[in-house]
Design a protein around this motif. Structure first.
Motif, PDB file in Angstrom:
ATOM      1  N   UNK A 241       5.138  -1.713 -11.629  1.00 29.40           N
ATOM      2  CA  UNK A 241       6.238  -2.793 -11.584  1.00 29.40           C
ATOM      3  C   UNK A 241       7.453  -2.684 -13.224  1.00 29.40           C
ATOM      4  N   UNK A 242       6.263  -2.735 -13.933  1.00 31.48           N
ATOM      5  CA  UNK A 242       7.023  -2.110 -15.440  1.00 31.48           C
ATOM      6  C   UNK A 242       7.510  -1.674 -15.361  1.00 31.48           C
ATOM      7  N   UNK A 243       6.704  -0.246 -15.136  1.00 29.67           N
ATOM      8  CA  UNK A 243       7.247   0.649 -15.732  1.00 29.67           C
ATOM      9  C   UNK A 243       8.775   1.381 -14.214  1.00 29.67           C
ATOM     10  N   UNK A 244       8.894   0.618 -13.429  1.00 32.82           N
ATOM     11  CA  UNK A 244      10.143   0.990 -12.905  1.00 32.82           C
ATOM     12  C   UNK A 244      11.765   0.256 -14.289  1.00 32.82           C
ATOM     13  N   UNK A 245      11.113  -0.804 -14.849  1.00 40.83           N
ATOM     14  CA  UNK A 245      12.692  -1.684 -15.652  1.00 40.83           C
ATOM     15  C   UNK A 245      12.084  -0.596 -16.965  1.00 40.83           C
ATOM     16  N   UNK A 246      11.170  -0.524 -17.206  1.00 40.70           N
ATOM     17  CA  UNK A 246      11.551   0.590 -18.843  1.00 40.70           C
ATOM     18  C   UNK A 246      12.053   1.529 -18.529  1.00 40.70           C
ATOM     19  N   UNK A 247      11.770   2.486 -17.439  1.00 44.60           N
ATOM     20  CA  UNK A 247      12.719   3.559 -16.585  1.00 44.60           C
ATOM     21  C   UNK A 247      12.654   3.797 -15.349  1.00 44.60           C
ATOM     22  N   UNK A 248      13.861   3.474 -15.923  1.00 40.64           N
ATOM     23  CA  UNK A 248      14.895   2.727 -13.858  1.00 40.64           C
ATOM     24  C   UNK A 248      15.872   4.105 -13.669  1.00 40.64           C
ATOM     25  N   UNK A 249      15.519   5.250 -14.022  1.00 42.40           N
ATOM     26  CA  UNK A 249      15.903   6.535 -13.597  1.00 42.40           C
ATOM     27  C   UNK A 249      14.693   6.425 -11.912  1.00 42.40           C
ATOM     28  N   UNK A 250      13.505   6.387 -12.430  1.00 43.62           N
ATOM     29  CA  UNK A 250      13.126   6.254 -10.727  1.00 43.62           C
ATOM     30  C   UNK A 250      13.433   5.734  -9.914  1.00 43.62           C
TER      31      UNK A 250
ATOM     32  N   UNK B 147       7.806  -1.740  -6.825  1.00 41.10           N
ATOM     33  CA  UNK B 147       6.331  -2.616  -6.905  1.00 41.10           C
ATOM     34  C   UNK B 147       6.434  -4.215  -7.168  1.00 41.10           C
ATOM     35  N   UNK B 148       8.048  -4.107  -8.458  1.00 39.93           N
ATOM     36  CA  UNK B 148       8.097  -5.022  -8.457  1.00 39.93           C
ATOM     37  C   UNK B 148       8.372  -6.449  -7.822  1.00 39.93           C
ATOM     38  N   UNK B 149       9.554  -5.832  -6.221  1.00 40.48           N
ATOM     39  CA  UNK B 149      10.439  -6.565  -5.582  1.00 40.48           C
ATOM     40  C   UNK B 149       9.094  -6.614  -4.123  1.00 40.48           C
ATOM     41  N   UNK B 150       7.635  -5.488  -4.231  1.00 44.48           N
ATOM     42  CA  UNK B 150       7.163  -6.032  -2.831  1.00 44.48           C
ATOM     43  C   UNK B 150       6.031  -6.927  -3.313  1.00 44.48           C
ATOM     44  N   UNK B 151       5.523  -7.174  -5.105  1.00 47.97           N
ATOM     45  CA  UNK B 151       4.702  -8.035  -5.498  1.00 47.97           C
ATOM     46  C   UNK B 151       5.736  -9.364  -5.321  1.00 47.97           C
ATOM     47  N   UNK B 152       6.714  -9.989  -4.707  1.00 43.24           N
ATOM     48  CA  UNK B 152       7.484 -11.054  -5.222  1.00 43.24           C
ATOM     49  C   UNK B 152       7.175 -11.401  -3.748  1.00 43.24           C
ATOM     50  N   UNK B 153       7.264 -10.506  -3.284  1.00 45.02           N
ATOM     51  CA  UNK B 153       8.439 -10.442  -1.938  1.00 45.02           C
ATOM     52  C   UNK B 153       6.023 -11.295  -0.822  1.00 45.02           C
ATOM     53  N   UNK B 154       5.420 -10.225  -1.353  1.00 44.22           N
ATOM     54  CA  UNK B 154       3.510 -10.362  -1.171  1.00 44.22           C
ATOM     55  C   UNK B 154       3.839 -12.174  -1.507  1.00 44.22           C
TER      56      UNK B 154
ATOM     57  N   UNK C  43       0.760  -1.472  -0.219  1.00 49.54           N
ATOM     58  CA  UNK C  43      -0.080   0.059  -0.246  1.00 49.54           C
ATOM     59  C   UNK C  43       0.757   1.676   0.103  1.00 49.54           C
ATOM     60  N   UNK C  44       1.834   1.104   0.842  1.00 44.76           N
ATOM     61  CA  UNK C  44       2.571   2.467   0.474  1.00 44.76           C
ATOM     62  C   UNK C  44       3.944   2.489  -0.556  1.00 44.76           C
ATOM     63  N   UNK C  45       4.872   1.217  -0.766  1.00 44.10           N
ATOM     64  CA  UNK C  45       4.804   1.997  -2.536  1.00 44.10           C
ATOM     65  C   UNK C  45       3.499   2.402  -3.641  1.00 44.10           C
ATOM     66  N   UNK C  46       2.606   1.636  -3.186  1.00 42.52           N
ATOM     67  CA  UNK C  46       1.322   2.086  -4.774  1.00 42.52           C
ATOM     68  C   UNK C  46       0.810   3.614  -4.260  1.00 42.52           C
ATOM     69  N   UNK C  47       1.197   4.204  -3.208  1.00 42.50           N
ATOM     70  CA  UNK C  47       0.517   5.354  -2.742  1.00 42.50           C
ATOM     71  C   UNK C  47       2.235   6.699  -2.728  1.00 42.50           C
ATOM     72  N   UNK C  48       2.829   5.862  -2.528  1.00 42.89           N
ATOM     73  CA  UNK C  48       4.002   7.122  -1.873  1.00 42.89           C
ATOM     74  C   UNK C  48       5.055   6.902  -3.039  1.00 42.89           C
ATOM     75  N   UNK C  49       4.953   5.176  -4.199  1.00 43.25           N
ATOM     76  CA  UNK C  49       6.304   5.570  -4.871  1.00 43.25           C
ATOM     77  C   UNK C  49       7.671   4.552  -3.974  1.00 43.25           C
ATOM     78  N   UNK C  50       8.361   4.563  -5.010  1.00 45.62           N
ATOM     79  CA  UNK C  50      10.026   3.230  -4.494  1.00 45.62           C
ATOM     80  C   UNK C  50      10.416   3.743  -2.701  1.00 45.62           C
ATOM     81  N   UNK C  51      10.405   2.800  -1.916  1.00 49.45           N
ATOM     82  CA  UNK C  51      10.629   2.986  -0.609  1.00 49.45           C
ATOM     83  C   UNK C  51      12.317   1.976  -0.966  1.00 49.45           C
TER      84      UNK C  51
END
Length: 494
Positions: free
Chosen positions: A476-485, A76-83, A49-57
């Motif tokens: 999750x896909x956006x983080x991989x396409x745009x690693x700048x974030x 988002x990629x890592x927390x989905x896999x952790x869950x 929830x925090x990653x979704x609302x506040x972005x990458x932690x």
């Protein structure tokens, strides 16, 4: 609140340490394991929830500034896999109560699972390439315990191969990390991404990229490095097989996806083309194995190899549709493989064998088991609207967008082989002449079947409710396409 991203790693580690103090108290072990996993699940959902609302932690340990301290990053990629990993661990522990046996339970079985989850969640969360090696070792040491626990002859024989392969792989991992460090002078993955773009040595970086593909490919079981997996995974009891099959190869797959989208992006015409070719060969090898065996364990194990190929084909295309499909399919495969291994565990408990040729007619005595297995089989093959369909559709779409027509057609064709392989289990085990079976007590049967049924239900909801999950997969896909974030979240203004 940034410390929250450490909770899914610290909680299982803390409980595992406590449970090691009283291994013979089985009831306390069970309660402690469930408490640990329940707490980890709550922490993972809160973090999602925090990653979704506040972005990458991101947090850098020891009050050191990035990139000097060890960074932990939850996108988002890592927390989905952790869950997903935590959910599978819960169902494996629940299933273990009725299947693993008190002898194994009293020899650090539950601490082994919790230490393994610590390593898996740590590998998904770390932002430091050497720290990823450390977490790999944590999960591997736990898996060494779990694969030999019980001391059966086949376990001891296969564990030698399993340990030998992973020791060699780990040594190669350290050498490759040292090679990378000698070139870029940093271990922080966000900083590596920045430095690789600056040093302008594409030849050396491509060699390192291939070495990392070799290291993670050995752990993720891509072609031709999957040789150790089928017999090693078939040796331990079903709950351990379910845990290994659902999680271990996925850590290697995640590591390839992370490194090949974050920093090995300079020479995509070579590195990603190589990844695509190997992924297709992995699918071919998996398809041959899935059709060649009459052992239910081996059939589903070879389907793990097919799924690894499908996910990495999506990752190799490097466009939004394919990467989104890879994330969808990765989580689908964690859920559905866990469910299928638990279901075949019920079948083996009833028939007393894993050989399809010695089974038959189970649908008469256990109709609910048969139809639940059929739904899970359809989900694995990607029959709409079940969970395998959406991910595979997006991967194929990404392949067409990247003008890899034949690769995409190959992915579609592999679905037919997957369907054929799992339908063979359904036809042999549930139809035909009934064979002599062990009628399980109602309590024992419910203890085995209920966790498998609930997990199949979750996988069905994952497919049917995919529309609501699109924003998460998109992030999750956006983080991989745009690693700048990702880089900005870790390094900030440094």
């Amino acid at each position: 609140m940034t410390n929250l991203l450490l909770f899914p790693i610290i909680i299982p580690f803390f409980f595992a340490m406590i449970l090691m103090l009283f291994p013979k108290k089985i009831y306390a072990q069970r309660v402690g394991a469930l408490l640990a996993l329940g707490s980890t699940l709550i922490a993972s959902v809160t973090l999602l929830y925090k990653v979704k609302t506040d972005g990458i932690q991101a947090i850098t340990l020891g009050s050191w500034p990035a990139p000097f301290g060890i960074s932990m990053v939850s996108d988002m990629l890592s927390i989905l896999l952790v869950l997903s990993s935590t959910v599978i661990a819960i169902f494996v522990v629940w299933y273990s109560f009725s299947s693993i046996g008190k002898a194994r339970e009293s020899f650090f079985y539950y601490p082994g699972i919790l230490f393994m989850l610590t390593g898996v969640n740590g590998a998904f969360t770390t932002g430091d390439i050497f720290n990823m090696f450390v977490f790999f070792e944590v999960l591997l040491m736990s898996s060494y315990l779990l694969i030999v626990l019980g001391g059966e002859k086949v376990q001891l024989r296969e564990s030698i191969k399993y340990i030998l392969v992973n020791v060699i792989s780990s040594a190669l991992f350290v050498i490759t990390v040292a090679y990378l460090y000698s070139v870029v002078g940093t271990l922080n993955m966000a900083d590596i991404s920045v430095k690789i773009a600056q040093i302008n040595q594409p030849g050396i970086i491509t060699v390192i990229a291939v070495l990392f593909l070799l290291v993670f490919g050995l752990k993720g079981a891509i072609f031709p490095l999957f040789f150790w997996l089928p017999s090693s995974y078939a040796a331990p009891p079903i709950p351990v097989l379910a845990l290994f099959g659902a999680l271990l190869t996925k850590v290697g797959v995640y590591a390839i996806m992370r490194t090949y989208t974050l920093f090995f992006t300079l020479d995509q015409s070579f590195t990603h083309e190589l990844l695509m070719i190997l992924s297709i060969l992995t699918i071919v090898a998996g398809c041959i194995g899935a059709l060649a065996y009459f052992d239910v364990k081996k059939i589903i194990i070879y389907n793990i190899i097919i799924a690894v190929g499908v996910i990495l084909f999506g990752a190799s295309q490097m466009n939004e549709a394919s990467l989104m499909g890879s994330v969808f399919y990765l989580i689908h495969d964690i859920l559905i493989k866990g469910a299928l291994f638990l279901l075949i565990g019920v079948i083996i408990a009833i028939t007393g064998t894993s050989d399809l040729r010695k089974m038959g007619g189970l649908i008469r005595s256990y109709p609910m088991l048969g139809w639940t297995y059929l739904i899970a089989a359809f989900g694995l093959a990607g029959i709409p609207p079940l969970s395998g369909f959406v991910g595979k559709l997006l991967i194929v779409q990404g392949g067409f967008e990247a003008e890899n027509l034949w690769g995409s057609i190959f992915i579609l064709a592999s679905s037919l082989v997957v369907l054929l392989s799992v339908m063979r289990i359904f036809i042999y085990a549930f139809w035909g002449e009934p064979v002599e079976i062990t009628l399980l007590t109602k309590k024992h049967y419910r203890g085995l079947f209920t966790p498998a049924l609930v997990l199949v239900g979750i996988s069905v909801l994952y497919g049917v409710g995919s529309e609501w999950l699109v924003p998460y997969m998109n992030d999750a896909a956006n983080v991989m396409i745009n690693p700048s974030q990702y880089i900005q979240a870790v390094l900030g203004g440094s």
